[in-house]
Motif scaffolding. Structure first.
Motif, PDB file in Angstrom:
ATOM      1  N   UNK A  27       0.837  -1.191   0.000  1.00 13.07           N
ATOM      2  CA  UNK A  27       0.000   0.000   0.000  1.00 13.07           C
ATOM      3  C   UNK A  27       0.878   1.250   0.000  1.00 13.07           C
ATOM      4  N   UNK A  28       0.242   2.399  -0.215  1.00 12.49           N
ATOM      5  CA  UNK A  28       0.913   3.687  -0.041  1.00 12.49           C
ATOM      6  C   UNK A  28      -0.006   4.562   0.803  1.00 12.49           C
ATOM      7  N   UNK A  29       0.536   5.082   1.902  1.00 12.53           N
ATOM      8  CA  UNK A  29      -0.235   5.948   2.786  1.00 12.53           C
ATOM      9  C   UNK A  29      -0.229   7.367   2.241  1.00 12.53           C
ATOM     10  N   UNK A  30      -1.405   8.006   2.241  1.00  9.43           N
ATOM     11  CA  UNK A  30      -1.537   9.360   1.709  1.00  9.43           C
ATOM     12  C   UNK A  30      -2.261  10.236   2.722  1.00  9.43           C
ATOM     13  N   UNK A  31      -1.504  11.063   3.429  1.00  7.23           N
ATOM     14  CA  UNK A  31      -2.105  11.932   4.424  1.00  7.23           C
ATOM     15  C   UNK A  31      -2.572  11.150   5.632  1.00  7.23           C
ATOM     16  N   UNK A  32      -3.548  11.703   6.350  1.00 12.00           N
ATOM     17  CA  UNK A  32      -4.037  11.087   7.583  1.00 12.00           C
ATOM     18  C   UNK A  32      -4.867   9.827   7.347  1.00 12.00           C
ATOM     19  N   UNK A  33      -5.694   9.836   6.283  1.00  9.57           N
ATOM     20  CA  UNK A  33      -6.624   8.717   6.098  1.00  9.57           C
ATOM     21  C   UNK A  33      -6.611   8.108   4.703  1.00  9.57           C
ATOM     22  N   UNK A  34      -5.848   8.680   3.794  1.00 12.14           N
ATOM     23  CA  UNK A  34      -5.820   8.162   2.434  1.00 12.14           C
ATOM     24  C   UNK A  34      -4.906   6.957   2.298  1.00 12.14           C
ATOM     25  N   UNK A  35      -5.344   5.955   1.545  1.00 11.29           N
ATOM     26  CA  UNK A  35      -4.557   4.744   1.315  1.00 11.29           C
ATOM     27  C   UNK A  35      -4.730   4.313  -0.142  1.00 11.29           C
ATOM     28  N   UNK A  36      -3.616   4.018  -0.800  1.00  9.81           N
ATOM     29  CA  UNK A  36      -3.648   3.496  -2.170  1.00  9.81           C
ATOM     30  C   UNK A  36      -3.212   2.042  -2.145  1.00  9.81           C
ATOM     31  N   UNK A  37      -4.001   1.180  -2.770  1.00 12.40           N
ATOM     32  CA  UNK A  37      -3.680  -0.244  -2.852  1.00 12.40           C
ATOM     33  C   UNK A  37      -2.701  -0.449  -4.008  1.00 12.40           C
ATOM     34  N   UNK A  38      -1.505  -0.915  -3.703  1.00 11.47           N
ATOM     35  CA  UNK A  38      -0.490  -1.157  -4.731  1.00 11.47           C
ATOM     36  C   UNK A  38      -0.417  -2.622  -5.138  1.00 11.47           C
ATOM     37  N   UNK A  39      -0.670  -3.530  -4.209  1.00  8.03           N
ATOM     38  CA  UNK A  39      -0.572  -4.965  -4.487  1.00  8.03           C
ATOM     39  C   UNK A  39      -1.783  -5.674  -3.885  1.00  8.03           C
ATOM     40  N   UNK A  40      -2.862  -5.719  -4.665  1.00  3.46           N
ATOM     41  CA  UNK A  40      -4.104  -6.323  -4.181  1.00  3.46           C
ATOM     42  C   UNK A  40      -3.930  -7.814  -3.922  1.00  3.46           C
ATOM     43  N   UNK A  41      -3.213  -8.495  -4.815  1.00  2.00           N
ATOM     44  CA  UNK A  41      -3.001  -9.939  -4.642  1.00  2.00           C
ATOM     45  C   UNK A  41      -2.191 -10.224  -3.382  1.00  2.00           C
ATOM     46  N   UNK A  42      -1.230  -9.357  -3.092  1.00  2.00           N
ATOM     47  CA  UNK A  42      -0.425  -9.539  -1.885  1.00  2.00           C
ATOM     48  C   UNK A  42      -1.260  -9.393  -0.624  1.00  2.00           C
ATOM     49  N   UNK A  43      -2.162  -8.418  -0.615  1.00  2.00           N
ATOM     50  CA  UNK A  43      -3.044  -8.245   0.533  1.00  2.00           C
ATOM     51  C   UNK A  43      -4.006  -9.433   0.666  1.00  2.00           C
ATOM     52  N   UNK A  44      -4.499  -9.910  -0.478  1.00  2.00           N
ATOM     53  CA  UNK A  44      -5.420 -11.050  -0.453  1.00  2.00           C
ATOM     54  C   UNK A  44      -4.723 -12.289   0.102  1.00  2.00           C
TER      55      UNK A  44
END
Length: 230
Positions: free
Chosen positions: A206-223
């Motif tokens: 993932x990539x954290x963006x600010x206080x509450x923003x999150x970008x999913x970079x590797x969906x398969x990895x999280x799964x």
């Protein structure tokens, strides 16, 4: 004298609630007639554990956090309620006091429906009662799933699964609550949550963006971490 302006406003509120969406205009007016409007400021308690509410709280605008405090004073976030959803339904069917707290996460407008009068209308329109039962069944299922998740999954699994659920297939998302409340809902401390989010970022998940923003970079990895991967 009937205030038709207020009735129309209350009808607009209850039209957003799924348990009322099969009623006719005239039937909605009956609900509106036993409804009062109230506003709450961000951070204000809508109701608290121990109160004898006897009302159905229908959220029109804003968001409300429903939580409980355990014997050690630790808060457990149960759910966050959005527009069109309702709270306080258990007080309609029991003489016991409220068991949780409702706190406005932002400025809210709410329709309060008198419980005793609503039960009379449930006898008249059984579809309302059946829909309330369906909603309670769904909440019970979610509560049982939450208990299972907290008991059987690791911190990493809980976090990965929750991030994927909130993202709902999208690449970027914004948490709808503070990180403290998010951590509470997942059954961990805010410090643990911050460490795990940082670890996920370091692993390129993932990539954290600010206080509450999150970008999913590797969906398969999280799964894979969540246990839902192939």
């Amino acid at each position: 004298m009937v205030d038709h302006c207020c009735l129309a406003e209350h009808a607009s509120c209850i039209e957003r609630v799924p348990i009322f969406n099969n009623l006719t205009k005239e039937e909605m007016q009956e609900i509106a007639a036993i409804t009062t409007a109230k506003t709450f400021k961000k951070g204000e308690l809508v109701y608290m554990a121990g109160e004898q509410a006897g009302k159905l709280y229908v959220l029109h605008t804003g968001r409300v956090k429903v939580s409980r405090i355990n014997a050690n004073g630790k808060e457990q976030v149960i759910r966050v309620v959005g527009p069109g959803e309702f709270m306080g339904e258990l007080s309609l069917f029991s003489s016991l006091p409220m068991t949780d707290n409702g706190e406005a996460l932002e400025d809210c407008t709410m329709c309060l429906i008198e419980g005793a009068k609503l039960k009379e209308l449930m006898k008249k329109y059984p579809s309302i009662a059946f829909k309330v039962m369906a909603e309670l069944s769904q909440r019970l299922e979610k509560a049982e799933h939450l208990i299972e998740t907290l008991n059987l999954n690791t911190v990493e699994q809980r976090l990965a699964r929750s991030l994927l659920g909130i993202a709902a297939g999208k690449k970027e998302m914004v948490l709808g609550m503070t990180k403290g409340d998010f951590a509470s809902q997942l059954g961990m401390t805010q410090e643990t949550l911050s460490r795990k989010l940082s670890a996920f970022q370091e692993r390129g998940l993932i990539m954290l963006k600010g206080q509450r923003g999150i970008e999913i970079l590797d969906r398969d990895g999280l799964a894979a971490i969540s246990g839902d991967g192939d």
